[in-house]
Scaffold this motif. Structure first.
Motif, PDB file in Angstrom:
ATOM      1  N   UNK A  60       0.816  -1.214   0.000  1.00 23.44           N
ATOM      2  CA  UNK A  60       0.000   0.000   0.000  1.00 23.44           C
ATOM      3  C   UNK A  60       0.853   1.269   0.000  1.00 23.44           C
ATOM      4  N   UNK A  61       0.333   2.263  -0.640  1.00 20.57           N
ATOM      5  CA  UNK A  61       0.968   3.576  -0.670  1.00 20.57           C
ATOM      6  C   UNK A  61      -0.025   4.562  -0.064  1.00 20.57           C
ATOM      7  N   UNK A  62       0.385   5.211   0.972  1.00 18.79           N
ATOM      8  CA  UNK A  62      -0.476   6.166   1.644  1.00 18.79           C
ATOM      9  C   UNK A  62      -0.127   7.569   1.183  1.00 18.79           C
ATOM     10  N   UNK A  63      -1.125   8.283   0.734  1.00 18.73           N
ATOM     11  CA  UNK A  63      -0.919   9.645   0.239  1.00 18.73           C
ATOM     12  C   UNK A  63      -1.546  10.612   1.244  1.00 18.73           C
ATOM     13  N   UNK A  64      -0.782  11.606   1.623  1.00 15.52           N
ATOM     14  CA  UNK A  64      -1.260  12.597   2.584  1.00 15.52           C
ATOM     15  C   UNK A  64      -0.854  13.987   2.108  1.00 15.52           C
ATOM     16  N   UNK A  65      -1.578  14.956   2.562  1.00 15.58           N
ATOM     17  CA  UNK A  65      -1.202  16.335   2.256  1.00 15.58           C
ATOM     18  C   UNK A  65      -1.470  17.172   3.492  1.00 15.58           C
ATOM     19  N   UNK A  66      -0.802  18.275   3.555  1.00 19.13           N
ATOM     20  CA  UNK A  66      -0.967  19.182   4.698  1.00 19.13           C
ATOM     21  C   UNK A  66      -2.331  19.855   4.609  1.00 19.13           C
ATOM     22  N   UNK A  67      -2.929  20.051   5.738  1.00 18.87           N
ATOM     23  CA  UNK A  67      -4.210  20.753   5.797  1.00 18.87           C
ATOM     24  C   UNK A  67      -4.003  22.216   5.399  1.00 18.87           C
TER      25      UNK A  67
END
Length: 69
Positions: A60-67
């Motif tokens: 799995x690859x988890x993608x996140x971004x800053x709020x």
């Protein structure tokens, strides 16, 4: 655990599982077992498998971004 530590742990776990589940210890039988794409528990929330055509481990690859404010 660092990425290098996880890779070493995963390699040993994969070979150990292949020996036990395939019932063989020679290289050709182990490669054939791993190429049959059995699921591997890498403790990442989803079973991991190898792609048949290039033998890369799929995980799995988890993608996140800053709020945004």
């Amino acid at each position: 655990m660092t990425e290098t530590s996880w890779a070493a742990w995963a390699a040993l776990k994969l070979v150990g599982e292949a020996v036990v589940r395939a019932g063989a210890s020679d290289g050709d039988a182990l490669v054939a077992f791993l190429e049959s794409a059995p699921p591997f528990d890498g403790h990442k929330g989803e079973a991991l498998t190898f792609r048949r055509w290039d033998h890369q481990l799929r995980q799995p690859l988890y993608v996140a971004r800053a709020a945004q404010a």
